[in-house]
Design a protein around this motif. Structure first.
Motif, PDB file in Angstrom:
ATOM      1  N   TYR A 135      70.772 105.523  85.558  1.00  0.00           N
ATOM      2  CA  TYR A 135      71.105 106.452  86.596  1.00  0.00           C
ATOM      3  C   TYR A 135      70.599 107.539  86.895  1.00  0.00           C
ATOM      4  O   TYR A 135      70.137 108.011  87.743  1.00  0.00           O
ATOM      5  CB  TYR A 135      72.806 106.903  86.250  1.00  0.00           C
ATOM      6  N   GLY A 136      70.275 108.030  85.401  1.00  0.00           N
ATOM      7  CA  GLY A 136      69.500 109.438  85.501  1.00  0.00           C
ATOM      8  C   GLY A 136      67.984 109.383  85.942  1.00  0.00           C
ATOM      9  O   GLY A 136      67.514 109.978  86.784  1.00  0.00           O
ATOM     10  N   GLU A 137      67.489 108.317  85.564  1.00  0.00           N
ATOM     11  CA  GLU A 137      65.933 108.088  86.224  1.00  0.00           C
ATOM     12  C   GLU A 137      65.952 107.765  87.729  1.00  0.00           C
ATOM     13  O   GLU A 137      65.309 108.274  88.376  1.00  0.00           O
ATOM     14  CB  GLU A 137      65.508 106.682  85.512  1.00  0.00           C
ATOM     15  N   ILE A 138      67.054 106.780  88.098  1.00  0.00           N
ATOM     16  CA  ILE A 138      67.114 106.462  89.628  1.00  0.00           C
ATOM     17  C   ILE A 138      67.483 107.895  90.398  1.00  0.00           C
ATOM     18  O   ILE A 138      66.905 108.258  91.613  1.00  0.00           O
ATOM     19  CB  ILE A 138      68.134 105.498  90.050  1.00  0.00           C
ATOM     20  N   SER A 139      68.467 108.633  90.001  1.00  0.00           N
ATOM     21  CA  SER A 139      68.890 109.929  90.430  1.00  0.00           C
ATOM     22  C   SER A 139      67.737 110.996  90.821  1.00  0.00           C
ATOM     23  O   SER A 139      67.749 111.930  91.804  1.00  0.00           O
ATOM     24  CB  SER A 139      69.959 110.316  89.632  1.00  0.00           C
ATOM     25  N   GLU A 140      66.673 110.835  90.117  1.00  0.00           N
ATOM     26  CA  GLU A 140      65.611 111.916  90.215  1.00  0.00           C
ATOM     27  C   GLU A 140      64.694 111.696  91.318  1.00  0.00           C
ATOM     28  O   GLU A 140      63.974 112.485  91.897  1.00  0.00           O
ATOM     29  CB  GLU A 140      64.618 111.815  88.931  1.00  0.00           C
ATOM     30  N   LYS A 141      64.842 110.415  91.913  1.00  0.00           N
ATOM     31  CA  LYS A 141      63.769 110.128  93.027  1.00  0.00           C
ATOM     32  C   LYS A 141      64.455 109.460  94.191  1.00  0.00           C
ATOM     33  O   LYS A 141      63.867 109.073  95.173  1.00  0.00           O
ATOM     34  CB  LYS A 141      62.949 109.053  92.672  1.00  0.00           C
ATOM     35  N   MET A 142      66.160 108.886  94.101  1.00  0.00           N
ATOM     36  CA  MET A 142      66.564 108.214  95.267  1.00  0.00           C
ATOM     37  C   MET A 142      67.101 109.213  96.347  1.00  0.00           C
ATOM     38  O   MET A 142      67.849 110.283  96.182  1.00  0.00           O
ATOM     39  CB  MET A 142      67.894 107.701  94.559  1.00  0.00           C
ATOM     40  N   THR A 143      66.559 109.123  97.588  1.00  0.00           N
ATOM     41  CA  THR A 143      66.821 110.084  98.493  1.00  0.00           C
ATOM     42  C   THR A 143      67.635 109.394  99.405  1.00  0.00           C
ATOM     43  O   THR A 143      68.196 110.113 100.644  1.00  0.00           O
ATOM     44  CB  THR A 143      65.314 110.407  99.433  1.00  0.00           C
ATOM     45  N   VAL A 144      67.861 108.140  99.468  1.00  0.00           N
ATOM     46  CA  VAL A 144      69.098 107.589 100.377  1.00  0.00           C
ATOM     47  C   VAL A 144      70.609 107.885  99.876  1.00  0.00           C
ATOM     48  O   VAL A 144      70.783 108.340  98.793  1.00  0.00           O
ATOM     49  CB  VAL A 144      69.033 106.104 100.527  1.00  0.00           C
ATOM     50  N   PRO A 145      71.219 108.261 100.798  1.00  0.00           N
ATOM     51  CA  PRO A 145      72.683 108.538 100.414  1.00  0.00           C
ATOM     52  C   PRO A 145      73.294 107.750  99.242  1.00  0.00           C
ATOM     53  O   PRO A 145      73.282 106.429  99.338  1.00  0.00           O
ATOM     54  CB  PRO A 145      73.708 108.564 101.431  1.00  0.00           C
ATOM     55  N   VAL A 146      74.402 108.099  98.531  1.00  0.00           N
ATOM     56  CA  VAL A 146      75.057 107.367  97.439  1.00  0.00           C
ATOM     57  C   VAL A 146      76.252 106.964  98.061  1.00  0.00           C
ATOM     58  O   VAL A 146      76.630 107.640  99.018  1.00  0.00           O
ATOM     59  CB  VAL A 146      75.232 108.186  96.186  1.00  0.00           C
ATOM     60  N   THR A 147      76.935 105.867  97.357  1.00  0.00           N
ATOM     61  CA  THR A 147      78.536 105.842  97.992  1.00  0.00           C
ATOM     62  C   THR A 147      79.269 105.749  96.795  1.00  0.00           C
ATOM     63  O   THR A 147      78.829 105.635  95.803  1.00  0.00           O
ATOM     64  CB  THR A 147      78.267 104.140  98.512  1.00  0.00           C
ATOM     65  N   GLU A 148      80.447 105.760  97.282  1.00  0.00           N
ATOM     66  CA  GLU A 148      81.658 105.892  95.890  1.00  0.00           C
ATOM     67  C   GLU A 148      81.386 104.700  95.082  1.00  0.00           C
ATOM     68  O   GLU A 148      81.751 104.751  93.937  1.00  0.00           O
ATOM     69  CB  GLU A 148      82.939 106.068  96.581  1.00  0.00           C
ATOM     70  N   VAL A 149      81.137 103.403  95.681  1.00  0.00           N
ATOM     71  CA  VAL A 149      80.891 102.240  94.959  1.00  0.00           C
ATOM     72  C   VAL A 149      79.779 102.336  93.871  1.00  0.00           C
ATOM     73  O   VAL A 149      79.988 101.967  92.804  1.00  0.00           O
ATOM     74  CB  VAL A 149      80.727 101.047  95.901  1.00  0.00           C
ATOM     75  N   ILE A 150      78.794 103.041  94.566  1.00  0.00           N
ATOM     76  CA  ILE A 150      77.691 102.980  93.244  1.00  0.00           C
ATOM     77  C   ILE A 150      77.948 104.163  92.279  1.00  0.00           C
ATOM     78  O   ILE A 150      77.593 103.852  91.261  1.00  0.00           O
ATOM     79  CB  ILE A 150      76.420 103.683  94.270  1.00  0.00           C
TER      80      ILE A 150
END
Length: 513
Positions: A34-49
């Motif tokens: 999660y930490g690695e993805i969060s550094e570069k993910m620019t699309v919105p997250v969802t409550e499911v994610i």
């Protein structure tokens, strides 16, 4: 370009398997992923994610807490703005607040940073305060770890931006902690604390509490911070002192504790927001009569005159002219009048670049200074009478009521002197228009000042001759005499009518000879 990281269904299933296992190593892997993805993910997250991540936040394992709290912080800070609402909607706030009590500084740092980022809208600020975050944030504001302290004080600052939060912040003991932490040597912490105190100092009860902490500690420290190497700390220290200087006692204390030399140095060197904050602080200090001599003695007048003409720094210009007005209204008007202030103010008056908010202050200052005979003469002579003509024009045509009233007051003062015939003759149409508008005003103060000015202007034969032809103005005078205006205004109107009658008789008599 590399592919933007996302969390698709397949990856989410894998994260769920790792998260819901009883194996701490697998949970750590999930949190790190999660930490690695969060550094570069620019699309919105969802409550499911976010659902597995919220579970990871509740882990008792420190490594999982570190990685999970950092991931949430990244989603809030790096991702799109809507992520903040999704994070709050996912139920992440409650475990985040619990993590504020962690004994691990990395977890504290991540969690405080996340809450700081989340507390950027009024709705989230209110929710965060009600979540119980304030108590641990106040504890962490005194942390020995500078990163934790920065994030905690930053979060508290964001919470103070909401008016409804401030009472609760004060009730929970925020004031003494912020005053204490204000002594930090870290510029970021100094900025967050001074800005938070400035926000709370809008309230008079909160100001009293701040002063009650220690022996005026907050004033002493804020005065010290005026000389900070950080521009934004200087600015916030001035703003906090300005708000504290809303109270008369504090106005005296700030000067007594050495505030003027620090402000003066800053005013001479600062620009933009810091300059306007410093001059705004000085303006509040100039309200108190006992501060007039110290301000003049500190040699502020040349700087205030310079700033009065600085149209590119509108806020500083406004506060500088407001300070001059305050000083001129005191007992040292002759000093103000002889210092070149009138020339600076008239330069601002005549400049087409001067904003109307500044004109309000400029014309108010001139109205006070015009009480001096020397200033009256100056205003008639500067630039061949252009100042007088500008005052007449603004009195009749300005869209701002304060500007119109201030100009009328200055004209009334000048009319006590002898206005050169050619200058008066050029301005008679404008004067008649101004008086017409003011006599018909619904504001008694406007009617009063026009009648008072009219009494002075009628001493001139040139003006009387033009006025005699204005039947509308005569009708307005008669209407005032039978109106519901105050007795003072009716008496003034009667004096005008009597003067007109006496002048008419005298002029007729002179004509008969």
């Amino acid at each position: 370009m590399g592919e933007q990281p996302t969390i698709n269904d397949e990856r989410l299933r894998a994260l769920c398997i790792l998260t819901y296992s009883d194996n701490e190593e697998l949970q750590r892997s999930a949190a790190l992923c999660y930490g690695e993805i969060s550094e570069k993910m620019t699309v919105p997250v969802t409550e499911v994610i976010l659902e597995p991540l919220v579970v990871l936040l509740q882990s008792k394992d420190i490594q999982v807490q570190k990685a999970a709290s950092l991931a949430v912080s990244n989603f809030a800070l790096i991702g799109p703005n809507k992520n903040k609402d999704v994070i709050l909607g996912s139920g992440a706030l409650r475990p985040l607040v619990r993590l504020l009590d962690s004994s691990n500084v990395e977890v504290q740092c991540n969690t405080c940073g996340c809450i700081t980022t989340l507390a950027t809208t009024d709705a989230t600020k209110h929710v965060i305060l009600k979540s119980g975050a304030l108590r641990p944030l106040l504890v962490l504001a005194k942390s020995r770890d500078i990163r934790v302290q920065r994030n905690a004080t930053g979060a508290i600052l964001n919470l103070t931006h909401l008016q409804s939060n401030r009472n609760e912040l004060v009730a929970k003991g925020a004031v003494p902690i912020l005053v204490d932490v204000l002594q930090s040597t870290d510029p970021d912490v100094q900025y967050y604390c001074s800005a938070a105190l400035s926000n709370m100092a809008v309230n008079d009860k909160h100001r009293a509490m701040m002063i009650a902490v220690g022996y005026y500690d907050v004033l002493v420290q804020l005065i010290t911070l005026i000389s900070s190497v950080s521009t934004r700390v200087q600015c916030q220290a001035c703003l906090a002192l300005r708000n504290l200087a809303s109270d008369a006692d504090n106005q005296v204390l700030i000067v007594r504790l050495g505030g003027l030399p620090a402000l003066h140095k800053l005013i001479r060197n600062a620009t933009e927001d810091t300059l306007s904050a410093a001059v705004a602080c000085l303006r509040n200090l100039s309200i108190h009569k006992s501060n007039e001599i110290p301000i003049i003695a500190e040699d502020f007048l040349p700087d205030l005159c310079r700033l009065a003409t600085l149209t590119e720094e509108q806020e500083a210009q406004k506060h500088a002219t407001g300070t001059l007005r305050n000083l001129a209204a005191g007992e040292h008007i002759k000093v103000i009048s002889s210092s070149g202030c009138a020339e600076s103010l008239t330069e601002a008056l005549l400049s087409p670049a001067t904003h109307v908010a500044v004109l309000v202050e400029v014309t108010a200052a001139l109205a006070v200074l015009a009480d001096e005979d020397d200033t009256k003469q100056q205003l008639l002579e500067i630039q061949g009478g252009k100042v007088f003509s500008k005052l007449v024009s603004l009195a009749s045509l300005s869209k701002n009521a304060e500007v119109r009233y201030n100009c009328a007051g200055t004209i009334g003062q000048i009319a006590l002197a002898e206005i050169p015939e050619d200058l008066l003759d050029r301005n008679v149409p404008g004067l008649l228009l101004y008086i017409d508008k003011f006599l018909g005003s619904s504001e008694p103060s406007f009617v009063h000042i026009s009648l008072w000015t009219l009494l002075q202007l009628l001493n001139s034969a040139i003006f009387r001759e033009s006025f005699a032809k204005e039947s509308r103005l005569h009708q307005q005078l008669q209407a005032i005499l039978v109106s519901k205006q105050s007795e003072t205004i009716k008496e003034l109107a009667q004096n005008v009518v009597n003067k007109l009658q006496r002048s008419a008789s005298l002029d007729t008599g002179l004509g008969g000879d």
